[in-house]
Design a protein around this motif. Structure first.
Motif, PDB file in Angstrom:
ATOM      1  N   GLY A   9       0.808  -1.235   0.000  1.00  0.00           N
ATOM      2  CA  GLY A   9       0.000   0.000   0.000  1.00  0.00           C
ATOM      3  C   GLY A   9       0.835   1.275   0.000  1.00  0.00           C
ATOM      4  O   GLY A   9       0.350   2.328  -0.394  1.00  0.00           O
ATOM      5  N   ALA A  10       2.104   1.182   0.433  1.00  0.00           N
ATOM      6  CA  ALA A  10       2.940   2.393   0.468  1.00  0.00           C
ATOM      7  C   ALA A  10       3.581   2.622  -0.900  1.00  0.00           C
ATOM      8  O   ALA A  10       3.848   1.675  -1.640  1.00  0.00           O
ATOM      9  CB  ALA A  10       4.027   2.252   1.528  1.00  0.00           C
ATOM     10  N   ARG A  11       3.821   3.875  -1.220  1.00  0.00           N
ATOM     11  CA  ARG A  11       4.539   4.227  -2.459  1.00  0.00           C
ATOM     12  C   ARG A  11       5.730   5.103  -2.113  1.00  0.00           C
ATOM     13  O   ARG A  11       5.701   5.828  -1.111  1.00  0.00           O
ATOM     14  CB  ARG A  11       3.604   4.972  -3.415  1.00  0.00           C
ATOM     15  N   VAL A  32       3.495   9.431  14.989  1.00  0.00           N
ATOM     16  CA  VAL A  32       3.632   9.492  13.524  1.00  0.00           C
ATOM     17  C   VAL A  32       2.228   9.632  12.957  1.00  0.00           C
ATOM     18  O   VAL A  32       1.316   8.894  13.363  1.00  0.00           O
ATOM     19  CB  VAL A  32       4.298   8.214  12.957  1.00  0.00           C
ATOM     20  N   THR A  33       2.025  10.606  12.088  1.00  0.00           N
ATOM     21  CA  THR A  33       0.718  10.738  11.422  1.00  0.00           C
ATOM     22  C   THR A  33       0.965  10.680   9.918  1.00  0.00           C
ATOM     23  O   THR A  33       2.032  11.053   9.444  1.00  0.00           O
ATOM     24  CB  THR A  33       0.011  12.062  11.790  1.00  0.00           C
ATOM     25  N   HIS A  34      -0.028  10.190   9.179  1.00  0.00           N
ATOM     26  CA  HIS A  34       0.136  10.188   7.716  1.00  0.00           C
ATOM     27  C   HIS A  34      -1.215  10.129   7.019  1.00  0.00           C
ATOM     28  O   HIS A  34      -2.263   9.907   7.645  1.00  0.00           O
ATOM     29  CB  HIS A  34       1.060   9.054   7.257  1.00  0.00           C
ATOM     30  N   ARG A  35      -1.163  10.366   5.721  1.00  0.00           N
ATOM     31  CA  ARG A  35      -2.373  10.283   4.906  1.00  0.00           C
ATOM     32  C   ARG A  35      -2.666   8.817   4.595  1.00  0.00           C
ATOM     33  O   ARG A  35      -1.778   7.968   4.676  1.00  0.00           O
ATOM     34  CB  ARG A  35      -2.152  11.051   3.593  1.00  0.00           C
ATOM     35  N   ASP A  36      -3.910   8.548   4.204  1.00  0.00           N
ATOM     36  CA  ASP A  36      -4.203   7.215   3.675  1.00  0.00           C
ATOM     37  C   ASP A  36      -3.349   7.024   2.425  1.00  0.00           C
ATOM     38  O   ASP A  36      -3.166   7.969   1.639  1.00  0.00           O
ATOM     39  CB  ASP A  36      -5.688   7.147   3.266  1.00  0.00           C
ATOM     40  N   ASN A  37      -2.835   5.828   2.203  1.00  0.00           N
ATOM     41  CA  ASN A  37      -2.009   5.537   1.017  1.00  0.00           C
ATOM     42  C   ASN A  37      -0.888   6.559   0.840  1.00  0.00           C
ATOM     43  O   ASN A  37      -0.734   7.152  -0.229  1.00  0.00           O
ATOM     44  CB  ASN A  37      -2.851   5.521  -0.261  1.00  0.00           C
ATOM     45  N   PHE A  38      -0.120   6.769   1.884  1.00  0.00           N
ATOM     46  CA  PHE A  38       0.902   7.832   1.836  1.00  0.00           C
ATOM     47  C   PHE A  38       1.983   7.541   0.792  1.00  0.00           C
ATOM     48  O   PHE A  38       2.204   6.398   0.388  1.00  0.00           O
ATOM     49  CB  PHE A  38       1.547   8.015   3.213  1.00  0.00           C
TER      50      PHE A  38
END
Ligand SMILES: Cc1cc2nc3c(=O)[nH]c(=O)nc-3n(C[C@H](O)[C@H](O)[C@H](O)COP(=O)(O)O)c2cc1C
Length: 448
Positions: free
Chosen positions: A54-56, A277-283
């Motif tokens: 899922g990560a790019r 740690v925070t991130h967007r969906d599909n970061f």
């Protein structure tokens, strides 16, 4: 056109973005691709990252200047002037209503590497390093905001080593330490081009708020949001934010790491303890390969164009300036028009003094293409006389990552004036314009 975030910039690149669908490992393999891309290559988006479904991972975003020109809605030849004009606008940031970067929140994560595909770049690196982490914090003494790219070593668990070789952050950290306090920091990853570039503008101790510089470059304010666990405002549309505190009085070995100089460099550096740690969906995790075309473009705009703007207000006839690729900003070429030799000497001394990292500068006439090393070498070979045209400045501060002067106060700098001299004028060879146009037409068909 201002891009709200990194993903909208990538979406707009079209054919100038290479989608890599084969599986690549964040340990060495992605860095090897980024290092192997030729100068003119598209940006790359790795969509199948081993161990991180899922990560790019995105990279080579700025390897070609045309992509930066696109980010600022201009052309390559107008990029420097557009940058200098837009920067003057200074648009203050605003507080956002929603923060995509906080779509997913990890409170007190135990292991950063279980969340993020941090790249390991070089054979002898001491571990994975974050190379485009924009470290944000405020000065405990003045409340002033500071931001800059600082390399971050993943040390396992919740700890990151941080190289603080430059003010203002090194100064803010010293101020916090003198109060015996930790320094709240947030590390923003995956920013749209303007905010990333503004973060590395050379600003000096009384420089402007780089968030306002970013706003000026974009023509729209940057949207910020309060971090979850520390007293820092972060870009609301970053892909990822790591929050934490730099621990007072703690120093640990950090490195080795293959630096922008092309050499490994180890330091004894402060340590960040991660609190969230925070991130967007599909970061999208942003990669940046040290000693690459990506770094050359970042430096050439954020440091080179800044210096050009300063010099143009001080010396008449300064046409253009380029920080030489591969030199980590230690070498520059400057093109001048109608600039007498004594003025060229003054120009050299100003340039070397205004930019503390600049070590050698070559001044050429504006018929020389300063972005073409062959032409600059030709000007040196045919217009420069060593005894007449060399300026040496001794007693300069050595820069910590420069192997020739690291750790010493015996740094020195040199300028070379390779403009046409007072001797007999030789005519530069030319060809008829019509013949050249016909040749260009032939070459265009060969490249199809
Ligand atoms: C690619 C890149 C990597 C950098 N890495 C570091 C670093 O690891 N440590 C550091 O102190 N400065 C590093 N810098 C410089 C800082 O970001 C610096 O703050 C920035 O150039 C702005 O200059 P200023 O100190 O005048 O504000 C890096 C700059 C770039 C472009």
């Amino acid at each position: 056109m201002a891009y709200p975030d990194l993903r909208s910039f990538l979406a707009d690149l079209g054919d100038d973005l290479l989608h890599v669908r084969d599986e690549f490992d964040p340990q060495f393999e992605i860095a090897a691709v980024l290092r192997s891309l030729p100068a003119d290559a598209p940006a790359a988006l790795f969509e199948n990252v081993r161990g991180y479904p899922g990560a790019r991972v995105a990279g080579n975003l700025f390897g070609a200047r045309r992509r930066v020109a696109r980010a600022f809605g201009t052309t390559e030849d107008r990029l420097a002037q557009a940058w200098l004009a837009n920067k003057q606008r200074a648009i203050a940031p605003v507080v956002a209503k929603s923060a995509p970067v906080q779509e997913v929140v990890h409170e007190s994560p135990d292991d950063l590497l279980s969340l993020l595909p941090v790249l390991t770049h070089h054979e002898k690196d001491g571990g994975p390093f974050i190379t485009t982490g924009v470290v944000l914090c405020t000065d405990p003494a003045t409340g002033r905001r500071g931001m800059g790219i600082h390399r971050l070593m993943v040390k396992g668990g919740r700890r990151l080593g941080v190289l603080l070789a430059n003010p203002p952050l090194s100064q803010f950290h010293a101020n916090a330490e003198s109060l015996g306090r930790p320094l709240d920091v947030a590390i923003a990853l995956g920013l749209e081009p303007a905010t990333l570039l503004a973060s590395v503008v050379r600003s000096g101790p009384q420089g402007p708020d780089k968030m306002a510089v970013a706003g000026g470059l974009r023509g729209e304010p940057v949207e910020l949001v309060r971090a979850r666990s520390v007293e820092v405002e972060v870009p609301a549309r970053a892909e990822i934010v790591i929050e934490g505190r730099i621990l007072p009085g703690v120093r640990e070995s950090e490195g080795p790491f293959g630096e922008n100089t092309g050499y490994y460099f180890t330091n004894v550096s402060p340590v960040i303890e991660i609190s969230a740690v925070t991130h967007r969906d599909n970061f999208i995790y942003p990669g940046l390969c040290p000693w690459s075309g990506d770094v050359d473009t970042l430096l050439s705009l954020a440091a080179g164009t800044e210096l050009l703007g300063q010099l143009q207000t001080m010396v008449a006839g300064v046409v253009d300036l380029d920080l030489t690729s591969g030199t980590a900003g230690f070498s520059a070429a400057i093109a001048v028009k109608g600039c007498p030799r004594h003025e060229a000497r003054r120009l050299v001394m100003l340039a070397l003094n205004l930019d503390k990292r600049l070590k050698t500068v070559t001044v050429v006439d504006d018929d020389v293409d300063i972005r073409n090393p062959r032409e600059v070498a030709w000007a040196m070979a045919t217009r420069y006389l060593p005894e007449r045209d060399t300026v040496i400045l001794g007693g300069a501060e050595g820069y910590v990552i420069d192997p020739s002067s690291a750790g010493s106060s015996a740094g020195s700098k040199a300028g070379f004036i390779a403009t046409r001299g007072a001797g007999p004028e030789f005519d530069r060879i030319t060809l008829p314009a019509a013949a050249l146009a016909k040749a260009q037409a032939l070459l265009a068909t060969l490249h199809k």
